[in-house]
Write a protein that holds these residues in place. Structure first.
Motif, short mmCIF file in Angstrom:
data_model
loop_
_atom_site.label_atom_id
_atom_site.label_comp_id
_atom_site.label_asym_id
_atom_site.label_seq_id
_atom_site.Cartn_x
_atom_site.Cartn_y
_atom_site.Cartn_z
N GLY A 114 13.86 -4.09 -7.95
CA GLY A 114 12.62 -3.50 -6.95
C GLY A 114 11.35 -4.08 -7.50
O GLY A 114 10.56 -4.52 -6.48
N ALA A 123 9.64 -6.97 -4.78
CA ALA A 123 8.22 -6.53 -4.22
C ALA A 123 7.45 -7.75 -4.32
O ALA A 123 6.62 -8.30 -3.52
CB ALA A 123 7.61 -5.50 -4.83
N GLU A 162 5.63 -5.28 0.35
CA GLU A 162 6.24 -5.32 -1.14
C GLU A 162 7.31 -4.22 -1.04
O GLU A 162 8.36 -4.35 -1.63
CB GLU A 162 5.17 -5.04 -1.77
CG GLU A 162 4.16 -5.94 -2.37
CD GLU A 162 3.03 -6.05 -1.38
OE1 GLU A 162 2.11 -7.23 -1.73
OE2 GLU A 162 2.92 -5.47 -0.44
N ARG A 163 7.06 -3.10 -0.39
CA ARG A 163 7.96 -2.01 -0.41
C ARG A 163 9.33 -2.48 0.17
O ARG A 163 10.45 -2.19 -0.19
CB ARG A 163 7.60 -0.88 0.45
CG ARG A 163 6.45 0.10 -0.26
CD ARG A 163 6.05 1.27 0.22
NE ARG A 163 5.20 2.02 -0.64
CZ ARG A 163 4.54 3.00 -0.22
NH1 ARG A 163 4.78 3.75 0.75
NH2 ARG A 163 3.69 3.57 -1.10
#
Length: 158
Positions: free
Chosen positions: A86, A90, A98-99
């Protein structure tokens, strides 16, 4: 030719599937070399994070060769992959995405953890735990370094 927007995020997720700390170590090394990521993450500029990620990456490589090393698909191993993929996904996503990059990397890392585990177990039967681990390390490190090197740019702030 420009890579599709989440391409690097997906690839770094694949790296996290096999070695959870390698994406963070590769990003930390890039930051220490004065490179910046497309996605904006202040975490990457914190010395404790950078040096800690490098130490954890090295520790994981050593720990993986131990006979008592747990499978990468145990709960803690999957949590580490989700977190590392994650953050790295990102960081390698375009600014403002980024998400989406984090989600793409996690969605790649978790299912591939099961496939890379099966491949490793098969290799262990043929050539043993340490040799298969060293080969996997070489492939994962080379892949992680290449992905990060291609995705980041020189720091132009200074």
């Amino acid at each position: 030719m420009q890579a599709p927007s989440l391409f690097w995020s997906v690839l770094i997720g694949a790296i996290a599937s096999a070695r959870s700390m390698t994406p963070m170590a590769a990003l930390s090394a890039a930051r220490l070399l004065g490179r910046h990521t497309p996605g904006k993450l202040a975490l990457l500029d914190r010395p404790l994070f950078k040096y800690g990620a490098l130490a954890m990456g090295a520790g994981e490589l050593a720990g993986d060769k131990m006979k008592t090393a747990p499978d990468r698909t145990v709960a803690l191993g999957l949590v580490a992959r989700v977190m590392s993929a994650g953050i790295a996904g990102a960081a390698l996503a375009p600014s403002g995405r980024e998400r989406a990059g984090a989600l793409a990397a996690v969605a790649t890392a978790v299912p591939l953890a099961y496939l890379t585990l099966d491949a490793r177990k098969s290799a262990m039967k043929r050539i043993g735990q340490t040799p298969s681990g060293l080969i996997e390390d070489a492939l994962v490190i080379a892949g992680g370094v290449a992905i990060v090197a291609l995705a980041v740019k020189p720091d132009r702030r200074g």
